[in-house]
Structures are given as C-alpha cells and as structure tokens.
Scaffold this active site. Structure first.
Site, mmCIF file in Angstrom:
data_model
loop_
_atom_site.group_PDB
_atom_site.id
_atom_site.type_symbol
_atom_site.label_atom_id
_atom_site.label_comp_id
_atom_site.label_asym_id
_atom_site.label_seq_id
_atom_site.Cartn_x
_atom_site.Cartn_y
_atom_site.Cartn_z
ATOM 1 N N HIS A 12 42.239 22.955 27.452
ATOM 2 C CA HIS A 12 42.787 22.724 28.794
ATOM 3 C C HIS A 12 43.544 23.969 29.275
ATOM 4 O O HIS A 12 43.315 24.461 30.381
ATOM 5 C CB HIS A 12 43.709 21.497 28.752
ATOM 6 C CG HIS A 12 44.561 21.285 29.961
ATOM 7 N ND1 HIS A 12 44.319 20.281 30.880
ATOM 8 C CD2 HIS A 12 45.671 21.929 30.410
ATOM 9 C CE1 HIS A 12 45.233 20.336 31.845
ATOM 10 N NE2 HIS A 12 46.075 21.322 31.571
ATOM 11 N N GLU A 13 44.414 24.475 28.430
ATOM 12 C CA GLU A 13 45.236 25.633 28.833
ATOM 13 C C GLU A 13 44.359 26.864 29.064
ATOM 14 O O GLU A 13 44.589 27.627 30.006
ATOM 15 C CB GLU A 13 46.309 25.928 27.780
ATOM 16 C CG GLU A 13 47.258 24.769 27.461
ATOM 17 C CD GLU A 13 47.957 24.164 28.675
ATOM 18 O OE1 GLU A 13 48.019 24.824 29.742
ATOM 19 O OE2 GLU A 13 48.438 23.021 28.582
ATOM 20 N N HIS A 16 42.665 26.805 32.427
ATOM 21 C CA HIS A 16 43.522 27.137 33.574
ATOM 22 C C HIS A 16 43.307 28.579 34.058
ATOM 23 O O HIS A 16 43.518 28.876 35.229
ATOM 24 C CB HIS A 16 45.001 26.939 33.223
ATOM 25 C CG HIS A 16 45.492 25.551 33.508
ATOM 26 N ND1 HIS A 16 45.281 24.916 34.705
ATOM 27 C CD2 HIS A 16 46.202 24.675 32.740
ATOM 28 C CE1 HIS A 16 45.842 23.706 34.664
ATOM 29 N NE2 HIS A 16 46.388 23.535 33.489
ATOM 30 N N GLU A 74 44.361 20.885 37.487
ATOM 31 C CA GLU A 74 44.574 20.167 36.226
ATOM 32 C C GLU A 74 43.322 19.405 35.810
ATOM 33 O O GLU A 74 43.020 19.310 34.618
ATOM 34 C CB GLU A 74 45.759 19.211 36.354
ATOM 35 C CG GLU A 74 47.103 19.904 36.552
ATOM 36 C CD GLU A 74 47.466 20.813 35.388
ATOM 37 O OE1 GLU A 74 47.040 20.533 34.248
ATOM 38 O OE2 GLU A 74 48.181 21.799 35.630
ATOM 39 N N ASP A 78 41.286 19.742 32.408
ATOM 40 C CA ASP A 78 41.009 18.611 31.514
ATOM 41 C C ASP A 78 39.520 18.519 31.198
ATOM 42 O O ASP A 78 39.126 18.347 30.038
ATOM 43 C CB ASP A 78 41.427 17.287 32.175
ATOM 44 C CG ASP A 78 42.927 17.028 32.053
ATOM 45 O OD1 ASP A 78 43.594 17.698 31.247
ATOM 46 O OD2 ASP A 78 43.415 16.138 32.787
ATOM 47 N N HIS A 140 49.322 16.828 38.258
ATOM 48 C CA HIS A 140 48.529 16.130 37.241
ATOM 49 C C HIS A 140 48.119 14.755 37.772
ATOM 50 O O HIS A 140 48.890 14.097 38.461
ATOM 51 C CB HIS A 140 49.333 15.935 35.954
ATOM 52 C CG HIS A 140 49.754 17.215 35.305
ATOM 53 N ND1 HIS A 140 50.967 17.820 35.554
ATOM 54 C CD2 HIS A 140 49.110 18.013 34.425
ATOM 55 C CE1 HIS A 140 51.046 18.933 34.845
ATOM 56 N NE2 HIS A 140 49.931 19.086 34.153
ATOM 57 N N ARG A 146 43.246 10.879 33.797
ATOM 58 C CA ARG A 146 42.910 12.115 33.081
ATOM 59 C C ARG A 146 41.867 11.802 32.014
ATOM 60 O O ARG A 146 40.981 12.619 31.740
ATOM 61 C CB ARG A 146 44.163 12.728 32.435
ATOM 62 C CG ARG A 146 45.208 13.126 33.462
ATOM 63 C CD ARG A 146 46.374 13.832 32.834
ATOM 64 N NE ARG A 146 45.978 15.152 32.323
ATOM 65 C CZ ARG A 146 46.850 16.079 31.978
ATOM 66 N NH1 ARG A 146 48.155 15.854 32.091
ATOM 67 N NH2 ARG A 146 46.445 17.244 31.512
HETATM 68 ZN ZN LIG Z 1 47.466 21.997 32.876
#
Ligand SMILES: [Zn+2]
Length: 178
Positions: A12-13, A16, A74, A78, A140, A146
């Site tokens: 996920h990070e 980004h 976000e 995800d 988020h 999510r």
């Molecule tokens: Zn994030």
C-alpha cells in the site's frame, strides 16, 4: 498471513508513490510531469473506475456514501498493495518449491488465509460521529470498504473462495490501476 497483513500494508505504502498525488513527483521528489500525456489519460480513466466503484458504497451507521474522489489515492494504494503482496507470496511459495502446510484446526487454504488476514487488519468498531468525520473529511474509505472494494477487484480472491460470477464479491467490472 503476514503477507496478507503487513505485506499488503507495505505494498500500500509503495503504491502511494504512484497514486493520483505520488505520480506527480519524480524520483528525486520534485513536482514534475514525467509521464506522457497518453499515460496520464489512461491513469485517469483507470482511477475513475475506482472513484465510481467506491462512491457507490453506502455506510449505514452514518447514512452517508463514501466519497470516491477524496479517497481515490488510498483506494489506489489498497488495491495495488494487496495485489503486489499476493504476487510476492506466490513467488515466495514458488521459490520454496511447495505449498506451506496449512494451519491446524482451520479449514482454509493458505491463499484464503492471506485474504482473511488482509481483512482482519481492518477490523474495527466505529461510532456514528467518527464515521461522519471520516467520510466527510478523511482520505481513507471506512475500513469495511477498504476490504470489500479491494477484493471485489481481485480475481484471485473470487477464485480462492469460489465466489459466483456477478455476485457481490465477484462483480464483472473489475477496476485496476496497478
Ligand atoms: Zn495510505
């Protein structure tokens, strides 16, 4: 389970860096267009699919729909993260040479456990006011979306759990940015 949990969060990070904001910065962190216009156009098209999908999610405690625009970065992260980590897990199994033993006492495959732990990462209990705050001002999506949103788009999830085609968790339209 670690790949499904922390692995997907790491994915996920990383994603980004290539979401609607991250893509605008180059490798040195400078604000610079480094993609062709045609690539940006395609990216926006793919992102719009996620915007439309998440905007349809209705959160019953607050009575509000998710804001697909505010949460797109976000959601991109995800969706990309869980896929990357699943691929990493499968690669790891391949290098290992065979499937791991399954966990005793549970009637799940290891691939199913990957997804179960991705979902458990987002287990929470939220009050109405907190939902309202999250949905109207946050970036988020509410936790359950999510999970639902990212897995609706992931064919491997539907295959592993045998979700009927066109059922809630296996819709025909699957959004994919990364
Ligand atoms: Zn994030």
């Amino acid at each position: 389970m670690n790949y499904g949990g922390i692995g997907s969060v790491i994915g996920h990070e990383l994603t980004h860096g290539f979401d609607d904001q991250g893509r605008q910065f180059d490798k040195d962190g400078n604000l610079r267009q480094w993609w062709d216009d045609s690539v940006i156009e395609k990216f926006k098209e793919k992102s719009q699919c996620l915007i439309d999908q998440y905007s349809k999610f209705y959160e019953p405690v607050s009575g509000l729909n998710v804001n697909g625009i505010n949460t797109q970065g976000e959601n991109i992260a995800d969706n990309g993260g869980v896929k990357q980590s699943y691929m990493a897990y499968r690669k790891w199994v391949e290098q290992r040479g065979s499937e791991e033993p399954t966990l005793p006492g549970l009637n799940f495959t290891n691939n199913q456990l990957f997804f179960i732990n991705w979902a458990q990462v987002w287990c929470d209990n939220t009050r109405k006011q907190s939902f309202i705050n999250l949905i109207t001002t946050g970036v988020h999506s509410p936790e359950r979306f999510r999970v639902i949103g990212s897995l609706q788009n992931f064919q491997n999830f539907a295959d592993e759990f045998g979700c009927r085609k066109n059922s809630v968790m296996n819709p025909e339209t699957k959004c994919s940015v990364w």
